[in-house]
Design an enzyme around this catalytic site. Sequence first.
Site, PDB file in Angstrom:
ATOM      1  CG  LEU A  13     -29.016 -41.560  13.602  1.00  0.00           C
ATOM      2  CD1 LEU A  13     -30.141 -40.824  13.739  1.00  0.00           C
ATOM      3  CD2 LEU A  13     -28.365 -42.522  14.882  1.00  0.00           C
ATOM      4  CB  SER A  21     -13.307 -30.615   8.932  1.00  0.00           C
ATOM      5  OG  SER A  21     -12.617 -29.415   8.247  1.00  0.00           O
ATOM      6  CE1 TYR A  34     -14.783 -27.987  13.590  1.00  0.00           C
ATOM      7  CE2 TYR A  34     -13.086 -27.536  11.999  1.00  0.00           C
ATOM      8  CZ  TYR A  34     -14.335 -28.152  12.098  1.00  0.00           C
ATOM      9  OH  TYR A  34     -15.066 -28.658  11.150  1.00  0.00           O
ATOM     10  N   GLY A  79     -27.399 -33.659  13.910  1.00  0.00           N
ATOM     11  CA  GLY A  79     -27.264 -32.400  13.492  1.00  0.00           C
ATOM     12  C   GLY A  79     -27.715 -32.110  12.188  1.00  0.00           C
ATOM     13  N   GLY A 119     -26.448 -31.690   7.008  1.00  0.00           N
ATOM     14  CA  GLY A 119     -27.199 -32.632   7.579  1.00  0.00           C
ATOM     15  C   GLY A 119     -28.649 -32.258   7.008  1.00  0.00           C
ATOM     16  N   GLY A 135     -27.356 -26.780   7.389  1.00  0.00           N
ATOM     17  CA  GLY A 135     -26.193 -27.145   6.612  1.00  0.00           C
ATOM     18  C   GLY A 135     -26.485 -28.428   5.910  1.00  0.00           C
ATOM     19  CB  SER A 152     -32.096 -28.294  12.685  1.00  0.00           C
ATOM     20  OG  SER A 152     -30.626 -27.802  13.355  1.00  0.00           O
TER      21      SER A 152
END
Length: 279
Positions: free
Chosen positions: A8, A137, A151, A11, A17, A15, A13
Amino acid sequence: METKKVWLVTGASKGLGLTLVKKLLDNGYRVAATSRNAQSLVEAIGGESDSFLPLEVSLTDNDAVEAAVKKIISHFGKLDVVVNNAGYGQLGTLEELTDAETRENFDVNVFAPLNVIRNVMPYLRAQKSGNIFNIASVGGLFGSFPGWGVYCSTKFAMAGFTEALAEEAKEFGIHATVVYPGYFRTDFLKSSSLRTPKSPIQEYEAARQSEQAHLQDINGNQPNDPEKAADVLIAISEQEKPPVHLLLGSDAYGMLKNKIDIITNDAEQWKEYTVSTGY
């Protein structure tokens, strides 16, 4: 012949992912992928099949995540590897970002992956196996970037709950890994993906300079290849004892060493105060 694992990836769609999903399918894995718009997955990868399940999911909605996980189990019969990849970058100093901007970044980057973990764990516990990759990150281990405080704090949070999850889940044969990517050449830094403060305060010169540097100079010139990152994740998923902490990129490794030096120097300089508090 052993059936390949079911993954699974959230995100998915664009980059990292999207790169990962394509590579997994090319290598014979079965993949469920989520996006806020399922059509984007269909256009980029293809429609539903025996090996691929595109899902339109609002990850900040726990009920929607629960329903999606049930669909995955119904479709594939199992789930082996979970990649919490969905998230976005939010620029802005702590003063200038509104409460709404800050909370939305935490909703997507922190509470959404917690929704996923909460709903996949019963299945992974029952089968007594599984891997969970939480994509943080380099900003989750080094926060000294002006204008990136919110962030970075979401990614520090992800690192913290992954460490706890690794301890909680290991008795069930489940592995949890927090991934710290450096700068990878994806669309993460494009103006369409990276959010800037709605009410910027121009006096923050360092933050404005960082903002422009990321949007104009670093974007498109990142030193790391997302194809190679996908290869690493697949390889790590097949390890008997995967790491709890996984750095991706020589830049990430350098920032870790820098952070260790900073903390060590502060600890030694102020050690007299640190050890003075006992009875």
